[in-house]
Design an enzyme around this catalytic site. Sequence first.
Site, short mmCIF file in Angstrom:
data_model
loop_
_atom_site.label_atom_id
_atom_site.label_comp_id
_atom_site.label_asym_id
_atom_site.label_seq_id
_atom_site.Cartn_x
_atom_site.Cartn_y
_atom_site.Cartn_z
N ALA A 254 0.80 -1.23 0.00
CA ALA A 254 0.00 0.00 0.00
C ALA A 254 0.84 1.28 0.00
CB ALA A 254 -0.95 0.00 1.19
N ALA A 255 2.11 1.17 -0.40
CA ALA A 255 2.97 2.37 -0.38
C ALA A 255 2.39 3.46 -1.27
CB ALA A 255 4.39 2.01 -0.81
N GLY A 256 1.99 3.07 -2.47
CA GLY A 256 1.42 4.04 -3.41
C GLY A 256 0.12 4.63 -2.89
N ASP A 257 -0.69 3.81 -2.20
CA ASP A 257 -1.95 4.32 -1.65
C ASP A 257 -1.69 5.28 -0.50
OD1 ASP A 257 -3.43 2.80 -3.42
OD2 ASP A 257 -3.48 1.07 -2.07
P1 ADP Z 1 3.39 1.73 -5.79
O1 ADP Z 1 3.08 1.16 -4.45
O2 ADP Z 1 2.21 2.34 -6.46
O3 ADP Z 1 4.19 0.84 -6.69
P2 ADP Z 1 5.84 3.11 -5.14
O4 ADP Z 1 6.48 1.78 -4.95
O5 ADP Z 1 6.46 4.04 -6.12
O6 ADP Z 1 4.30 3.01 -5.50
O7 ADP Z 1 5.79 3.79 -3.70
C1 ADP Z 1 5.15 5.00 -3.45
C2 ADP Z 1 6.02 5.89 -2.61
O8 ADP Z 1 6.29 5.26 -1.36
C3 ADP Z 1 7.39 6.17 -3.24
O9 ADP Z 1 7.33 7.33 -4.03
C4 ADP Z 1 8.27 6.36 -2.01
O10 ADP Z 1 8.21 7.69 -1.57
C5 ADP Z 1 7.62 5.45 -0.98
N1 ADP Z 1 8.31 4.14 -0.97
C6 ADP Z 1 7.93 3.00 -1.59
N2 ADP Z 1 8.80 2.00 -1.38
C7 ADP Z 1 9.78 2.52 -0.59
C8 ADP Z 1 10.99 2.00 -0.01
N3 ADP Z 1 11.37 0.72 -0.20
N4 ADP Z 1 11.74 2.85 0.73
C9 ADP Z 1 11.38 4.12 0.94
N5 ADP Z 1 10.26 4.67 0.41
C10 ADP Z 1 9.47 3.88 -0.34
#
Ligand code: ADP
Length: 309
Positions: A254-257
């Site tokens: 859920a990082a993107g969310d």
């Molecule tokens: P999605 O979940 O849609 O693939 P991302 O992977 O690009 O999106 O993650 C969204 C945001 O969360 C990134 O822009 C970053 O700021 C943060 N993020 C994601 N993964 C990491 C990580 N491994 N370490 C630090 N920040 C992260």
Amino acid sequence: MKTPHVVVVGSSNTDMVVKTAELPKPGETVVGGTFVMAAGGKGANQAVAAARLGAKTTFIAKVGDDLFGRQAVAGYQKEGIDTRWVLRDPARPTGVALILVDQRGENLISVASGANEALSPEDMDAAAEVLRSADIVVMQLETPLPTVCRAAEIAAAAGVPVILDPAPAPNHPLPEELLRHVTYLKPNESEAERLTGVAVTDVASAQAAADRLLAAGPRAVIVTLGPRGALVVEKAGAGTAIPAHVVSAVDTTAAGDAFSGALAVALARGEPLLDAARFAAVAGALAASRMGAQPSLPTETEVRAALGS
Ligand code: ADP
């Protein structure tokens, strides 16, 4: 300061998550691992993210008239989300997502949309007053495209900014009319690539993809780059890199969310876009550092603490 009002239009699913050593290949069975069930769906995740980050949050969605749907609504209410617009479909089941996560935090996701598919443009007309009353409207693409287009049109006509998280990425370009009504477009690397045909592998290629998307109408394009942070592009060729907040990633589901929900809250509070993106990057990183979708979404206190550190 006035509490910002975020309206999220999107999907509500029940996530069934299996954490496994290795992701199975097609036809393969991998035995072992642990199982967790949790509320999910990109729309719901973003609504919960916004609520935990301090916004008054209204969620417009559709669930089934079943156990999973009732559990989902009860969960949103516990988060303080206004669920008056979480509609019930009498015929279709609540959406379900089957999620596999491996040791490195890589995932495989299969979604049976169910009632989400029945969230209609007419439902957006019925909810028009709520859309118009928002400080910002946030949407994704797990609900039907005509519904997203109608909601964007209603919000834009009332001068309400619209964030579109184009996930999951369609196999076709987004309708021009939709992109004209979107204020902030927030793809990740693969979505930016699917929408433009530009292979996004680094900041330079993210810039090239963002330039193309920007030309279609949004005021800004924010490309998230996982552990490399994000690129904010308001003017062609001149993006600003937002560094990632360093964490040890356990499950990036859920990082993107978290990023989208946090971006919405910060923008609705009136923060400048770059500050909002920094806040969102920390929220995304904290979500990546924990297991699960909604259980991993951080609170405002946690994000502020991490920002200050
Ligand atoms: P999605 O979940 O849609 O693939 P991302 O992977 O690009 O999106 O993650 C969204 C945001 O969360 C990134 O822009 C970053 O700021 C943060 N993020 C994601 N993964 C990491 C990580 N491994 N370490 C630090 N920040 C992260």
